[in-house]
Design an enzyme around this catalytic site. Structure first.
Site, PDB file in Angstrom:
ATOM      1  N   HIS A 163      23.863  -3.264 -57.314  1.00 28.08           N
ATOM      2  CA  HIS A 163      23.870  -2.428 -58.522  1.00 28.08           C
ATOM      3  C   HIS A 163      24.985  -1.391 -58.372  1.00 28.08           C
ATOM      4  CE1 HIS A 163      21.218   0.262 -61.378  1.00 28.08           C
ATOM      5  NE2 HIS A 163      22.140  -0.388 -62.048  1.00 28.08           N
ATOM      6  N   LYS A 215      20.415  -8.067 -65.440  1.00 26.36           N
ATOM      7  CA  LYS A 215      19.579  -7.639 -64.311  1.00 26.36           C
ATOM      8  C   LYS A 215      18.806  -8.815 -63.707  1.00 26.36           C
ATOM      9  CE  LYS A 215      20.580  -3.258 -65.060  1.00 26.36           C
ATOM     10  NZ  LYS A 215      21.536  -2.538 -64.189  1.00 26.36           N
ATOM     11  N   ASP A 240      28.525  -1.634 -63.510  1.00 21.54           N
ATOM     12  CA  ASP A 240      27.081  -1.766 -63.236  1.00 21.54           C
ATOM     13  C   ASP A 240      26.737  -2.710 -62.093  1.00 21.54           C
ATOM     14  OD1 ASP A 240      24.469  -0.840 -64.200  1.00 21.54           O
ATOM     15  OD2 ASP A 240      24.102  -2.944 -64.693  1.00 21.54           O
ATOM     16  N   TYR A 284      14.544  -6.957 -76.511  1.00 17.76           N
ATOM     17  CA  TYR A 284      15.415  -5.840 -76.146  1.00 17.76           C
ATOM     18  C   TYR A 284      16.385  -6.242 -75.029  1.00 17.76           C
ATOM     19  CZ  TYR A 284      17.294  -1.777 -74.020  1.00 17.76           C
ATOM     20  OH  TYR A 284      18.189  -0.907 -73.482  1.00 17.76           O
ATOM     21  N   ARG A 319      13.790  -1.608 -70.485  1.00 16.08           N
ATOM     22  CA  ARG A 319      13.288  -2.505 -69.446  1.00 16.08           C
ATOM     23  C   ARG A 319      11.853  -2.110 -69.124  1.00 16.08           C
ATOM     24  NH1 ARG A 319      14.867  -1.614 -64.805  1.00 16.08           N
ATOM     25  NH2 ARG A 319      16.373   0.048 -65.104  1.00 16.08           N
ATOM     26  N   CYS A 372      22.508   7.817 -63.504  1.00 10.16           N
ATOM     27  CA  CYS A 372      23.076   8.777 -62.547  1.00 10.16           C
ATOM     28  C   CYS A 372      24.601   8.710 -62.505  1.00 10.16           C
ATOM     29  CB  CYS A 372      22.480   8.571 -61.166  1.00 10.16           C
ATOM     30  SG  CYS A 372      20.770   9.107 -61.061  1.00 10.16           S
ATOM     31  N   SER A 382      19.921   4.151 -62.061  1.00  9.35           N
ATOM     32  CA  SER A 382      20.155   4.177 -63.503  1.00  9.35           C
ATOM     33  C   SER A 382      20.232   5.616 -63.993  1.00  9.35           C
ATOM     34  CB  SER A 382      19.025   3.457 -64.233  1.00  9.35           C
ATOM     35  OG  SER A 382      19.069   2.095 -63.900  1.00  9.35           O
ATOM     36  N   ARG A 401      21.812   1.597 -77.024  1.00 11.58           N
ATOM     37  CA  ARG A 401      22.910   1.027 -76.213  1.00 11.58           C
ATOM     38  C   ARG A 401      24.055   0.505 -77.073  1.00 11.58           C
ATOM     39  NH1 ARG A 401      22.210   0.783 -70.308  1.00 11.58           N
ATOM     40  NH2 ARG A 401      20.156   1.699 -70.046  1.00 11.58           N
TER      41      ARG A 401
HETATM   42  P1  GTP Z   1      22.774   2.400 -65.930  1.00 11.44           P
HETATM   43  O1  GTP Z   1      23.865   1.890 -66.816  1.00 11.44           O
HETATM   44  O2  GTP Z   1      21.453   2.554 -66.635  1.00 11.44           O
HETATM   45  O3  GTP Z   1      22.624   1.650 -64.635  1.00 11.44           O
HETATM   46  O4  GTP Z   1      23.153   3.945 -65.515  1.00 11.44           O
HETATM   47  P2  GTP Z   1      24.550   4.603 -65.108  1.00 11.44           P
HETATM   48  O5  GTP Z   1      24.527   4.867 -63.621  1.00 11.44           O
HETATM   49  O6  GTP Z   1      25.715   3.883 -65.646  1.00 11.44           O
HETATM   50  O7  GTP Z   1      24.404   6.005 -65.783  1.00 11.44           O
HETATM   51  P3  GTP Z   1      25.285   6.710 -66.859  1.00 11.44           P
HETATM   52  O8  GTP Z   1      26.743   6.737 -66.495  1.00 11.44           O
HETATM   53  O9  GTP Z   1      24.919   6.171 -68.212  1.00 11.44           O
HETATM   54  O10 GTP Z   1      24.622   8.148 -66.625  1.00 11.44           O
HETATM   55  C1  GTP Z   1      24.949   9.142 -67.412  1.00 11.44           C
HETATM   56  C2  GTP Z   1      24.193  10.422 -67.079  1.00 11.44           C
HETATM   57  O11 GTP Z   1      24.709  11.026 -65.905  1.00 11.44           O
HETATM   58  C3  GTP Z   1      24.472  11.361 -68.204  1.00 11.44           C
HETATM   59  O12 GTP Z   1      23.363  12.193 -68.402  1.00 11.44           O
HETATM   60  C4  GTP Z   1      25.701  12.122 -67.701  1.00 11.44           C
HETATM   61  O13 GTP Z   1      25.834  13.351 -68.327  1.00 11.44           O
HETATM   62  C5  GTP Z   1      25.373  12.256 -66.226  1.00 11.44           C
HETATM   63  N1  GTP Z   1      26.580  12.369 -65.370  1.00 11.44           N
HETATM   64  C6  GTP Z   1      27.476  11.402 -65.089  1.00 11.44           C
HETATM   65  N2  GTP Z   1      28.433  11.851 -64.244  1.00 11.44           N
HETATM   66  C7  GTP Z   1      28.114  13.139 -63.974  1.00 11.44           C
HETATM   67  C8  GTP Z   1      28.695  14.146 -63.141  1.00 11.44           C
HETATM   68  O14 GTP Z   1      29.691  13.939 -62.453  1.00 11.44           O
HETATM   69  N3  GTP Z   1      28.083  15.364 -63.112  1.00 11.44           N
HETATM   70  C9  GTP Z   1      26.956  15.622 -63.841  1.00 11.44           C
HETATM   71  N4  GTP Z   1      26.425  16.834 -63.754  1.00 11.44           N
HETATM   72  N5  GTP Z   1      26.385  14.700 -64.642  1.00 11.44           N
HETATM   73  C10 GTP Z   1      26.938  13.470 -64.697  1.00 11.44           C
HETATM   74 MN    MN Z   2      25.887   2.211 -66.939  1.00 13.15          MN
HETATM   75 MN    MN Z   3      22.297  -0.419 -64.292  1.00 14.67          MN
END
Ligand code: GTP
Ligand code: MN
Ligand code: MN
Length: 589
Positions: free
Chosen positions: A226, A206, A277, A197, A69, A250, A248, A371
């Site tokens: 979100h 989005k 999401d 993309y 994005r 997190c 994102s 992705r």
């Molecule tokens: P978007 O799809 O882009 O909106 O992001 P998302 O919020 O779905 O993020 P995603 O689940 O892809 O984030 C994954 C990242 O967070 C990776 O680096 C994981 O290792 C980390 N992660 C997820 N859950 C945890 C957790 O409970 N503890 C820790 N330490 N890391 C976590």
């Molecule tokens: Mn996600």
């Molecule tokens: Mn997202």
């Protein structure tokens, strides 16, 4: 095809603008999709993968400069600049239409224009909204057919209505200097040019389901957020639903598909994924807040997804999935990405299309933002409510971010307005160094900074008003932080499946079954109320106490940061939030 006059005249207008050779109306049939897949495979746009190991799966590579994005080229084109607000890029709509039409003019020459009717939300659901995307990319057609509900059934529901979102996508020559992702919320219109993309061109996601829909939600009295949506079934068989907003990367997709710890599994706990999401939420006839996932698939980050970190996500990608920018294993015609397993292929092609040896190369095989586009129905823990139009009732709303310090593992807001405050001050840090140095803080209110389609001050106010309407039926609002680090830079909380232990406390609080300690920022669990059975070795009582502690000095600094951030919104900052900040400062004295 449709007889809807507003659709027919808009499609004619677009056709006259982009001048394709032919027009193909996407009808949603498997037969038509299969013809398009074959064509894309023949031209090399897509690569067909191993039919036994990954049936129905395809690989696609985007241009090297077109992999994510682009927030600095994303615009909210409201008539008044003030209505886009201080957190969005703005362009005057008339000027912007002219600029984009000049780019789009004639750009489909010699090629086909695909017209995709789609529904965000189960077709015919009272939550659902309809869109029509015009594109010159088969990749877009095939992705939209996974991520949304597509085809002739949309026309039946739309009838003669003019209430639908227009989306124009033109690949052009993928020139990054002329790349624009523009939303016109007052016209229900999206125009995206010079990208191919996912996040920029799957206009249902989005662009529509967050930017346009957040504006629709404000005018029509509902919310587009979100947020993941998760159902938690307790041993008695009762299912409670929560939503959670994290920025994102997190952990939304992870939390949405979590695997319960052994002890919880044995007791009979179960998890159901409704969404990973986006959540659309409305007040139901019973006065509670109900949510649907407007999407029909997962557009998830591939790297790091593996059988241990997220087995449900991995399982979702085993059939009928499109992979974008991952590595291709030539030995068995399957895909690979960093973090899938410890055995990278030697005879492979990287995401750029170059020969690649995963054992010896210093380059990455998959792009970090590569992705998968997977059908939601593939997910082993998909909720039986997922495809029903009624949605699920929400007990708790959870905010969270990546904070090495300051924010405790979990706390509950004092009430709805205080909860809106908690969401508005959400922040995430760039990963802190191993020395424990604090990363740079980016404020990302409700995880909506890149996705709010109007003035964020007005958005905060919309949240306050929703709370007034919900009254005592409002979900309780919490904040979590899985990312606290110790002095040596190690995570203090194991996270992932063990996050259910925190959800457990949250649901007990919603049922008035758990106690809490009042602190200046809200209610924090008593350490003995967080179930550590089975992870006592990993998380000591002292560590738990530490990650539940509120450090007044850190929070006084935080309050200063919030005050500074709030200045952006000027007179648009709701007085309720200014009062919440004053209250926090007073309690920290
Ligand atoms: P978007 O799809 O882009 O909106 O992001 P998302 O919020 O779905 O993020 P995603 O689940 O892809 O984030 C994954 C990242 O967070 C990776 O680096 C994981 O290792 C980390 N992660 C997820 N859950 C945890 C957790 O409970 N503890 C820790 N330490 N890391 C976590
Ligand atoms: Mn996600
Ligand atoms: Mn997202």
């Amino acid at each position: 095809m449709t007889t809807n006059k507003s659709v027919l005249s808009w499609v004619d207008e677009m056709k006259a603008l982009v001048t394709p050779d032919t027009v193909l109306w996407i009808d949603g049939s498997e037969q038509q999709l299969e013809t398009l897949r074959k064509e894309a495979i023949q031209t090399g746009e897509m690569i067909k993968l191993n039919d036994e190991k990954l049936p129905g799966c395809l690989l696609h590579r985007t241009a090297e400069n077109d992999v994510a994005r682009v927030e600095n080229r994303t615009f909210i084109c409201s008539r008044k600049e003030e209505d886009a607000g201080p957190t969005n890029h703005w362009m005057d709509p008339q000027q912007c239409y002219k600029m984009l039409y000049d780019i789009a003019r004639g750009s489909y020459k010699g090629r086909t224009m695909y017209v995709i009717p789609f529904s965000m939300g189960p077709v015919g659901s009272p939550f659902a909204k309809i869109g029509v995307e015009v594109t010159d990319s088969i990749y877009v057609v095939l992705n939209m057919s996974i991520m949304t509900r597509v085809g002739n059934k949309i026309w039946d529901v739309l009838g003669d209505s003019n209430d639908w979102v227009r989306g124009l996508h033109c690949k052009c020559n993928v020139d990054p200097e002329k790349r624009y992702i523009c939303q016109f919320p007052e016209d229900n219109t999206i125009i995206s040019v010079n990208s191919a993309y996912g996040g920029n061109v799957l206009l249902g996601k989005k662009c529509f389901a967050l930017r346009i829909a957040s504006y629709q939600g404000k005018t029509e009295g509902w919310m587009a957020e979100h947020m993941l949506i998760l159902g938690i079934q307790n041993p008695k068989g009762e299912i409670k639903y929560v939503t959670a907003a994290f920025p994102s990367a997190c952990g939304k997709t992870n939390l949405a598909m979590l695997i319960p710890p052994e002890g919880y599994k044995k007791k009979g706990y179960k998890i159901f994924t409704v969404g990973d999401d986006i959540a659309w939420m409305r007040i139901g006839p019973d006065g509670r807040l109900w949510a649907i996932n407007p999407e029909n698939g997962f557009f998830g980050v591939a790297p790091g997804t593996n059988a241990k970190s997220n087995p449900n996500a991995l399982a979702s990608t085993k059939k009928n999935t499109i992979f974008t920018n991952v590595a291709l294993n030539l030995d068995d015609n399957t895909v690979w990405w960093e973090g899938l397993d410890k055995n990278p292929p030697e005879n492979a092609v990287d995401w750029k299309g170059n020969p690649w040896n995963g054992k010896t190369s210093s380059e990455k095989g998959a792009h970090p933002n590569s992705r998968f586009t997977a059908p939601a129905q593939n997910c082993p823990c998909i909720s039986p409510e997922f495809d029903k139009g009624a949605g699920v009732p929400i007990s708790a709303i959870i905010f969270g971010g990546r904070r090495a310090q300051t924010t405790p593992l979990v706390y509950q807001s004092r009430d709805w307005n205080n909860g809106v405050f908690v969401g508005s001050i959400m922040a995430s840090e760039t990963t802190a160094a191993a020395t424990g140095a604090v990363g740079v803080i980016r404020r990302d209110p409700m995880a909506m900074l890149p996705f709010c389609g109007y003035n964020m001050g007005d958005y905060f106010n919309h949240w306050i008003e929703m709370g007034q309407k919900l009254g005592d039926k409002a979900p309780k609002i919490f904040n979590v932080n899985w990312f606290r680090l110790d002095k040596d830079g190690h995570f203090q909380w194991p996270g992932f499946g063990d996050n259910l232990r925190v959800l457990d406390w949250i649901l007990d609080r919603c049922d008035n079954k758990a106690d809490a300690v009042e602190t200046p920022i809200g209610y924090v669990p008593k350490p003995e109320d967080i179930n550590l059975e089975g992870i006592e070795d990993e998380v000591s009582q002292d560590t738990l106490k530490e990650i539940l502690t509120i450090d007044k000095t850190q929070w006084q600094k935080e309050a200063q940061g919030i005050e500074e951030f709030y200045k952006k919104f000027g007179s648009k900052l709701p007085k309720e939030l200014a009062a919440e900040l004053d209250g926090l400062k007073a309690r920290l004295q």
